[in-house]
Write a protein that holds these residues in place. Sequence first.
Motif, PDB file in Angstrom:
ATOM      1  N   LEU A   1       0.817  -1.211   0.000  1.00 41.54           N
ATOM      2  CA  LEU A   1       0.000   0.000   0.000  1.00 41.54           C
ATOM      3  C   LEU A   1       0.850   1.259   0.000  1.00 41.54           C
ATOM      4  CD1 LEU A   1      -2.590  -1.123   2.729  1.00 41.54           C
ATOM      5  CD2 LEU A   1      -2.718  -1.482   0.248  1.00 41.54           C
ATOM      6  N   ASP A   2       2.178   1.102  -0.069  1.00 39.52           N
ATOM      7  CA  ASP A   2       3.081   2.253  -0.042  1.00 39.52           C
ATOM      8  C   ASP A   2       2.949   3.085  -1.320  1.00 39.52           C
ATOM      9  OD1 ASP A   2       3.973   1.246   2.339  1.00 39.52           O
ATOM     10  OD2 ASP A   2       5.960   0.656   1.598  1.00 39.52           O
ATOM     11  N   GLY A   3       3.138   4.375  -1.144  1.00 43.30           N
ATOM     12  CA  GLY A   3       3.157   5.270  -2.284  1.00 43.30           C
ATOM     13  C   GLY A   3       4.539   5.364  -2.900  1.00 43.30           C
ATOM     14  N   PRO A   4       4.684   6.185  -3.928  1.00 43.60           N
ATOM     15  CA  PRO A   4       5.996   6.361  -4.563  1.00 43.60           C
ATOM     16  C   PRO A   4       6.964   7.041  -3.607  1.00 43.60           C
ATOM     17  CG  PRO A   4       4.404   7.937  -5.427  1.00 43.60           C
ATOM     18  CD  PRO A   4       3.625   6.995  -4.564  1.00 43.60           C
ATOM     19  N   PRO A   5       8.261   6.934  -3.873  1.00 46.38           N
ATOM     20  CA  PRO A   5       9.257   7.587  -3.003  1.00 46.38           C
ATOM     21  C   PRO A   5       9.023   9.084  -2.906  1.00 46.38           C
ATOM     22  CG  PRO A   5      10.315   6.038  -4.503  1.00 46.38           C
ATOM     23  CD  PRO A   5       8.888   6.155  -4.966  1.00 46.38           C
ATOM     24  N   ARG A   6       9.222   9.614  -1.706  1.00 45.92           N
ATOM     25  CA  ARG A   6       9.077  11.048  -1.459  1.00 45.92           C
ATOM     26  C   ARG A   6      10.461  11.694  -1.368  1.00 45.92           C
ATOM     27  NH1 ARG A   6       4.398  12.971   1.689  1.00 45.92           N
ATOM     28  NH2 ARG A   6       5.929  14.187   2.899  1.00 45.92           N
ATOM     29  N   PRO A   7      10.553  12.985  -1.686  1.00 45.00           N
ATOM     30  CA  PRO A   7      11.848  13.674  -1.547  1.00 45.00           C
ATOM     31  C   PRO A   7      12.398  13.642  -0.126  1.00 45.00           C
ATOM     32  CG  PRO A   7      10.316  14.992  -2.854  1.00 45.00           C
ATOM     33  CD  PRO A   7       9.534  13.849  -2.296  1.00 45.00           C
ATOM     34  N   ASP A   8      11.491  13.588   0.881  1.00 40.51           N
ATOM     35  CA  ASP A   8      11.970  13.580   2.269  1.00 40.51           C
ATOM     36  C   ASP A   8      12.305  12.186   2.762  1.00 40.51           C
ATOM     37  OD1 ASP A   8       9.444  12.478   2.561  1.00 40.51           O
ATOM     38  OD2 ASP A   8       8.596  14.231   3.582  1.00 40.51           O
ATOM     39  N   GLY A   9      12.104  11.150   1.922  1.00 39.61           N
ATOM     40  CA  GLY A   9      12.461   9.791   2.284  1.00 39.61           C
ATOM     41  C   GLY A   9      11.473   9.080   3.184  1.00 39.61           C
ATOM     42  N   LEU A  10      10.334   9.704   3.494  1.00 39.85           N
ATOM     43  CA  LEU A  10       9.349   9.072   4.372  1.00 39.85           C
ATOM     44  C   LEU A  10       8.568   8.003   3.614  1.00 39.85           C
ATOM     45  CD1 LEU A  10       7.881  12.191   6.223  1.00 39.85           C
ATOM     46  CD2 LEU A  10       9.473  10.485   7.150  1.00 39.85           C
TER      47      LEU A  10
ATOM     48  N   ARG B   1       2.599   2.299  12.802  1.00 37.40           N
ATOM     49  CA  ARG B   1       4.056   2.214  12.960  1.00 37.40           C
ATOM     50  C   ARG B   1       4.773   2.365  11.628  1.00 37.40           C
ATOM     51  NH1 ARG B   1       6.273  -1.445  17.844  1.00 37.40           N
ATOM     52  NH2 ARG B   1       4.772  -0.790  19.417  1.00 37.40           N
ATOM     53  N   ARG B   2       4.107   1.957  10.552  1.00 33.61           N
ATOM     54  CA  ARG B   2       4.753   2.045   9.242  1.00 33.61           C
ATOM     55  C   ARG B   2       4.772   3.470   8.720  1.00 33.61           C
ATOM     56  NH1 ARG B   2       6.426  -1.544   5.807  1.00 33.61           N
ATOM     57  NH2 ARG B   2       6.788  -0.956   3.644  1.00 33.61           N
ATOM     58  N   TYR B   3       3.653   4.185   8.909  1.00 33.37           N
ATOM     59  CA  TYR B   3       3.502   5.466   8.239  1.00 33.37           C
ATOM     60  C   TYR B   3       3.667   6.689   9.139  1.00 33.37           C
ATOM     61  CZ  TYR B   3       1.667   2.591   4.421  1.00 33.37           C
ATOM     62  OH  TYR B   3       1.532   1.661   3.421  1.00 33.37           O
ATOM     63  N   ALA B   4       3.717   6.514  10.456  1.00 30.97           N
ATOM     64  CA  ALA B   4       3.858   7.678  11.337  1.00 30.97           C
ATOM     65  C   ALA B   4       5.307   8.163  11.318  1.00 30.97           C
ATOM     66  CB  ALA B   4       3.444   7.323  12.757  1.00 30.97           C
TER      67      ALA B   4
ATOM     68  N   ARG C   1       8.807  15.366  10.933  1.00 31.23           N
ATOM     69  CA  ARG C   1       7.425  15.703  10.618  1.00 31.23           C
ATOM     70  C   ARG C   1       7.366  16.553   9.351  1.00 31.23           C
ATOM     71  NH1 ARG C   1       2.528  16.081  13.370  1.00 31.23           N
ATOM     72  NH2 ARG C   1       1.133  17.643  12.463  1.00 31.23           N
ATOM     73  N   PRO C   2       6.624  16.111   8.329  1.00 34.42           N
ATOM     74  CA  PRO C   2       6.581  16.877   7.070  1.00 34.42           C
ATOM     75  C   PRO C   2       5.572  18.019   7.143  1.00 34.42           C
ATOM     76  CG  PRO C   2       5.292  14.873   6.839  1.00 34.42           C
ATOM     77  CD  PRO C   2       5.900  14.830   8.223  1.00 34.42           C
ATOM     78  N   THR C   3       5.728  18.974   6.279  1.00 36.56           N
ATOM     79  CA  THR C   3       4.848  20.138   6.280  1.00 36.56           C
ATOM     80  C   THR C   3       3.449  19.803   5.752  1.00 36.56           C
ATOM     81  OG1 THR C   3       5.665  20.767   4.087  1.00 36.56           O
ATOM     82  CG2 THR C   3       6.774  21.730   6.013  1.00 36.56           C
ATOM     83  N   ASP C   4       3.306  18.698   5.003  1.00 36.15           N
ATOM     84  CA  ASP C   4       1.996  18.360   4.454  1.00 36.15           C
ATOM     85  C   ASP C   4       1.179  17.466   5.381  1.00 36.15           C
ATOM     86  OD1 ASP C   4       3.765  16.262   4.081  1.00 36.15           O
ATOM     87  OD2 ASP C   4       2.908  15.632   2.163  1.00 36.15           O
ATOM     88  N   LEU C   5       1.627  17.293   6.631  1.00 32.41           N
ATOM     89  CA  LEU C   5       0.870  16.538   7.618  1.00 32.41           C
ATOM     90  C   LEU C   5       0.009  17.505   8.429  1.00 32.41           C
ATOM     91  CD1 LEU C   5       0.328  13.761   8.902  1.00 32.41           C
ATOM     92  CD2 LEU C   5       2.249  14.197  10.451  1.00 32.41           C
TER      93      LEU C   5
END
Length: 331
Positions: free
Chosen positions: A79-88, A118-121, A127-131
């Motif tokens: 269920l993971d999304g594509p890689p993010r620039p912040d590595g999350l 635990r996987r996505y927090a 903490r990203p700005t889009d949260l």
Amino acid sequence: MYDVVLLTLGSERDAPGAGCGSGGACCGGTDPAKAREERCETPRVPVLTCADVLTARGARVETVTARSDAEIDEVLSRLDGPPRPDGLTWPDADAKTRLVVAVAGDAQLRAVLRRMVRRYAPSPSRRPTDLAGNRTVPDLPPVGVLPLDPAHSTTHRDLAAQLGLPRDPAAVAAAVLDGTARRLDLLRHDGGSVTLDGALLGAAGEDNTPLPWRGRVEVDDTVLSNGDEPLLACAIGNAGGYARLDDVALLAGPDPTDGLVEVAVAVPVVTRSRWGRRRVRLEVRRARGRAASVLPRDEAALPYLDDGVAGQLTRKRSWWTEPGAWAVWTA
């Protein structure tokens, strides 16, 4: 068409107690090595029926039995999304894979959501700005809930029954493929897990009569008990599974979509009649807020049930609300 993973957590016999996936193994107790050697029963009829309906509708279906946290995590990675620039690691908002969790009880559903959190927090330092400012987790992927015992749906109020989710395997399949995602509040707590329905704190004697205990109970800035008086129960409610204690209404109307946690304590109050007879009545105090905490004051551990999982509290436990953090597929 979607890829659908039908996930079963070990064996139904592990539904009580710690909850499948919470101790590193599902089948064979808490020894992961033993669990790998043992085989759980084959998928139950509701799972096979749901898989057949999904397949007939054109979905690509895989059934998985997870016997450990690691095996749950492997499923969730799809269920993971594509890689993010912040590595999350972030869930994919446009995922073509849908997850159905076959559950023998709320504890098993909680086990999957616990691993999802635990996987996505992200850690506080990342903490990203889009949260959202009132959240510590992103929008978690919706899950389909397949109760494994639909025949008993009228004799107990599990979370699926409270939410009005379909119990028939064909209806569950239709909700996953054609339904909508209904977002729900999630309770996180500082013990490292999550609560979907609620928790009930308190002990009972051999005759099932509640035993008094003492603890400080707070909801935001409201103190329901300062810890100096006896309590018979404390209910922490996201939904209504622990809304009543025998004939006593504890929670007035918990709503898993209002962004608040409802908390109630039952306090025995002694009164006397005009003839001097001693009577005991229960005073119920309630409050709603974003966060709640319970600090036991007695030396003995405080028993509790949390989403059907039994435990003992020996120190302060705090819960807080994550509004709309998780979701279920519904018709």
